[in-house]
Design a protein around this motif. Sequence first.
Motif, mmCIF file in Angstrom:
data_model
loop_
_atom_site.group_PDB
_atom_site.id
_atom_site.type_symbol
_atom_site.label_atom_id
_atom_site.label_comp_id
_atom_site.label_asym_id
_atom_site.label_seq_id
_atom_site.Cartn_x
_atom_site.Cartn_y
_atom_site.Cartn_z
ATOM 1 N N PHE A 163 0.825 -1.205 0.000
ATOM 2 C CA PHE A 163 0.000 0.000 0.000
ATOM 3 C C PHE A 163 0.859 1.255 0.000
ATOM 4 N N ASP A 164 0.190 2.375 -0.287
ATOM 5 C CA ASP A 164 0.819 3.697 -0.314
ATOM 6 C C ASP A 164 -0.099 4.643 0.464
ATOM 7 N N TYR A 165 0.481 5.457 1.326
ATOM 8 C CA TYR A 165 -0.334 6.371 2.134
ATOM 9 C C TYR A 165 -1.044 7.441 1.313
ATOM 10 N N ARG A 166 -0.611 7.696 0.099
ATOM 11 C CA ARG A 166 -1.273 8.688 -0.746
ATOM 12 C C ARG A 166 -2.362 8.074 -1.621
ATOM 13 N N CYS A 167 -2.491 6.776 -1.603
ATOM 14 C CA CYS A 167 -3.421 6.064 -2.483
ATOM 15 C C CYS A 167 -4.847 6.123 -1.929
ATOM 16 N N PRO A 168 -5.780 6.751 -2.667
ATOM 17 C CA PRO A 168 -7.155 6.828 -2.168
ATOM 18 C C PRO A 168 -7.826 5.454 -2.057
ATOM 19 N N TYR A 169 -7.447 4.514 -2.910
ATOM 20 C CA TYR A 169 -8.027 3.173 -2.839
ATOM 21 C C TYR A 169 -7.506 2.425 -1.611
ATOM 22 N N CYS A 170 -6.243 2.671 -1.259
ATOM 23 C CA CYS A 170 -5.686 2.076 -0.045
ATOM 24 C C CYS A 170 -6.419 2.621 1.174
ATOM 25 N N LYS A 171 -6.662 3.928 1.166
ATOM 26 C CA LYS A 171 -7.384 4.542 2.275
ATOM 27 C C LYS A 171 -8.781 3.923 2.394
ATOM 28 N N ARG A 172 -9.408 3.680 1.245
ATOM 29 C CA ARG A 172 -10.752 3.095 1.242
ATOM 30 C C ARG A 172 -10.744 1.662 1.792
ATOM 31 N N MET A 173 -9.629 0.956 1.639
ATOM 32 C CA MET A 173 -9.538 -0.433 2.114
ATOM 33 C C MET A 173 -9.177 -0.525 3.595
ATOM 34 N N THR A 174 -8.787 0.573 4.207
ATOM 35 C CA THR A 174 -8.349 0.544 5.602
ATOM 36 C C THR A 174 -9.457 0.071 6.537
ATOM 37 N N GLY A 175 -10.653 0.591 6.380
ATOM 38 C CA GLY A 175 -11.786 0.178 7.221
ATOM 39 C C GLY A 175 -12.119 -1.302 7.071
ATOM 40 N N PRO A 176 -12.291 -1.781 5.827
ATOM 41 C CA PRO A 176 -12.564 -3.207 5.655
ATOM 42 C C PRO A 176 -11.462 -4.114 6.223
ATOM 43 N N LEU A 177 -10.196 -3.712 6.077
ATOM 44 C CA LEU A 177 -9.115 -4.527 6.642
ATOM 45 C C LEU A 177 -9.193 -4.549 8.166
ATOM 46 N N ALA A 178 -9.460 -3.401 8.761
ATOM 47 C CA ALA A 178 -9.604 -3.351 10.219
ATOM 48 C C ALA A 178 -10.770 -4.237 10.653
ATOM 49 N N GLN A 179 -11.852 -4.234 9.871
ATOM 50 C CA GLN A 179 -13.008 -5.080 10.170
ATOM 51 C C GLN A 179 -12.637 -6.556 10.091
ATOM 52 N N LEU A 180 -11.872 -6.937 9.061
ATOM 53 C CA LEU A 180 -11.428 -8.329 8.931
ATOM 54 C C LEU A 180 -10.609 -8.745 10.143
ATOM 55 N N ILE A 181 -9.701 -7.870 10.571
ATOM 56 C CA ILE A 181 -8.851 -8.166 11.725
ATOM 57 C C ILE A 181 -9.713 -8.336 12.976
ATOM 58 N N ASP A 182 -10.698 -7.457 13.144
ATOM 59 C CA ASP A 182 -11.590 -7.547 14.305
ATOM 60 C C ASP A 182 -12.434 -8.824 14.275
ATOM 61 N N ASP A 183 -12.889 -9.204 13.077
ATOM 62 C CA ASP A 183 -13.793 -10.346 12.934
ATOM 63 C C ASP A 183 -13.090 -11.702 12.958
ATOM 64 N N ASP A 184 -11.800 -11.718 12.626
ATOM 65 C CA ASP A 184 -11.085 -12.990 12.454
ATOM 66 C C ASP A 184 -9.866 -13.034 13.367
ATOM 67 N N PRO A 185 -10.002 -13.629 14.544
ATOM 68 C CA PRO A 185 -8.893 -13.652 15.496
ATOM 69 C C PRO A 185 -7.697 -14.500 15.043
ATOM 70 N N LYS A 186 -7.853 -15.234 13.951
ATOM 71 C CA LYS A 186 -6.749 -16.058 13.448
ATOM 72 C C LYS A 186 -6.052 -15.428 12.236
ATOM 73 N N LEU A 187 -6.423 -14.201 11.900
ATOM 74 C CA LEU A 187 -5.851 -13.546 10.718
ATOM 75 C C LEU A 187 -4.604 -12.753 11.081
ATOM 76 N N ARG A 188 -3.562 -12.956 10.308
ATOM 77 C CA ARG A 188 -2.296 -12.229 10.426
ATOM 78 C C ARG A 188 -2.193 -11.338 9.191
ATOM 79 N N VAL A 189 -1.943 -10.054 9.387
ATOM 80 C CA VAL A 189 -1.868 -9.115 8.266
ATOM 81 C C VAL A 189 -0.477 -8.487 8.248
ATOM 82 N N VAL A 190 0.241 -8.712 7.164
ATOM 83 C CA VAL A 190 1.579 -8.157 6.984
ATOM 84 C C VAL A 190 1.464 -6.909 6.121
#
Length: 169
Positions: free
Chosen positions: A23-50
């Motif tokens: 990802f890139d901090y200036r990327c609007p699509y990356c910014k848009r994916m931040t919420g869904p990724l945080a949701q995945l992490i919250d919902d899936d206690p076995k998920l590791r995100v690099v």
Amino acid sequence: LAADPADPVLGNPDGDVTLVEFFDYRCPYCKRMTGPLAQLIDDDPKLRVVMKEFPILSRESVQAARAAMAALRQGKYEAFHYALMKDGGGLSEDEILAVADSVGLDTERLRAEMQDPKIEMVLRNNHALAEKIGITGTPAFVIGDTLIPGAVSIDDLRAKIAEARAKAG
């Protein structure tokens, strides 16, 4: 790809499935994916995100990535990452340092560590790895042996995580 000790890890560091995000901090699509990724992490206690810092859009992108890697050294990568992704402003050094201060980082230490050649090496290695596996834009995700370029739905990511878990199990 998924085991570089220099990379920040969100979610469960010992998770059974790893999702890698370039990802890139200036990327609007990356910014848009931040919420869904945080949701995945919250919902899936076995998920590791690099998190693969992949600043490709501007000089400010590089500056933000260096700051994030320096924040990792102070144990505040996650808070800093989310704050930068949420911030709608630019990424000048002053703006980055203001965000850093807002999450409790030592900004003088951060400013000094942003110049560390080891951080530059991490960014170069991420670029080389992206080139090797065919990533040319952000965001890009790798789950198991599947490359997913671009912003996708949280349901698509959940399906790929389930596939990777089924293959592994």
